[in-house]
Write an enzyme that holds these catalytic residues in place. Sequence first.
Site, PDB file in Angstrom:
ATOM      1  CB  CYS A 152       2.304  -7.494  -9.535  1.00  0.00           C
ATOM      2  SG  CYS A 152       2.678  -5.811 -10.085  1.00  0.00           S
ATOM      3  NE  ARG A 194      -2.947   0.673  -0.655  1.00  0.00           N
ATOM      4  CZ  ARG A 194      -4.131   0.861  -1.216  1.00  0.00           C
ATOM      5  NH1 ARG A 194      -4.415   2.024  -1.769  1.00  0.00           N
ATOM      6  NH2 ARG A 194      -5.036  -0.098  -1.225  1.00  0.00           N
ATOM      7  N   GLY A 221      -6.758  -4.073   2.163  1.00  0.00           N
ATOM      8  CA  GLY A 221      -7.608  -3.120   2.863  1.00  0.00           C
ATOM      9  C   GLY A 221      -7.615  -3.203   4.374  1.00  0.00           C
ATOM     10  CG  MET A 261       3.403  -2.338  -0.532  1.00  0.00           C
ATOM     11  SD  MET A 261       2.723  -1.233   0.753  1.00  0.00           S
ATOM     12  CE  MET A 261       3.846  -1.579   2.128  1.00  0.00           C
ATOM     13  CG  ASN A 264      -2.586  -8.242   0.875  1.00  0.00           C
ATOM     14  OD1 ASN A 264      -2.416  -8.114  -0.335  1.00  0.00           O
ATOM     15  ND2 ASN A 264      -2.297  -7.269   1.709  1.00  0.00           N
TER      16      ASN A 264
END
Length: 341
Positions: A103, A237, A216, A21, A214
Amino acid sequence: MTDLQQNVDVPKLPRISVAPMMDWTTKDYRFFARLFNPNVIMYTEMVTTGAILFGGANRHLDYNNEEHPIVLQLGGSNPKDLAVCTKMAQDWGYDEVNLNVGCPSDRVQNNKIGACLMAEPDLVAECIAEMRNAVDIPVTVKHRIGIDNMQSYEEMLHFVDTVAKTGCDNFIVHARIALLQGLSPKENRDVPPLRYEDVYRLKKDRPILLIEINGGIKTFAETQEHLKHVDGVMIGREAYHNPYLLAELGQLWSLAAPDRFDIMDQMLPYIAKRMEEGAPLSIITRHILGLFQNLPGARKWRQALSGGNAKTFADVENAIMGIKEAIKRTEDYLLEKSIVE
């Protein structure tokens, strides 16, 4: 070249990792995150080949030895440059190298980096082949389930099959398409619906490949459910905002969960060392704001350490004492209440 050496093997299944990230998974965050779980795989921020080759290798490749197992994620589309940087990563002691094909930002699209490369599977295969030929460590790919007008499962399968012909057998799949025309990078993390079933199907159709999911994923229970279908789970996150999730995930290896205050006892010497090196305190404390998420005093903890409020090492120590007292008051109140009832 650094003298850092690999000190642990990359754990086998299940593969649990913290997603790369930008501006978040810095070496300070990775050191902090490692304290929760010795087996979770850490990813660097995406680093472009140009940054490494022309912007100073030390600056972009440096890490703490405690971060192993650690993966360098590269951004680029020039096979030769990627091969050179992959070899540098191996020499630096990285455990793996990953190519970013996920990305969605405008900046990387303009440089032919990230999710736009899904439209060019042959180029990605050429890049991966060069990277693999340059090193002995694993080279993996992180990609989306689709982009723009390439949204079908069959198109994703063609992409994976094309790249897998190089010998690459590990794919980390963000279970959302990326709409490169019309959505911002932030919107591309939330707006396109999650299609976990496409990733499950990929593993079913290509059982010899190592497939990680990956997108959520926020809880231990969700991670357990995904592991019924795929080989690994990458968490983004939530691992940053609620890092104690990484401790909860230790159950996958029958690990005891560490105490939050023990983690801070280990962080304090690191913070002191970084400050001695000249690092501003704020660039370190910003990564530990979520340590006491959902506990009494968590808001005051965040306030004490964010926005430049912590200016000295003593300010951090005072913040620790403050949240200890808040938790103790709550525990005393609940105990007294239970006795009365």
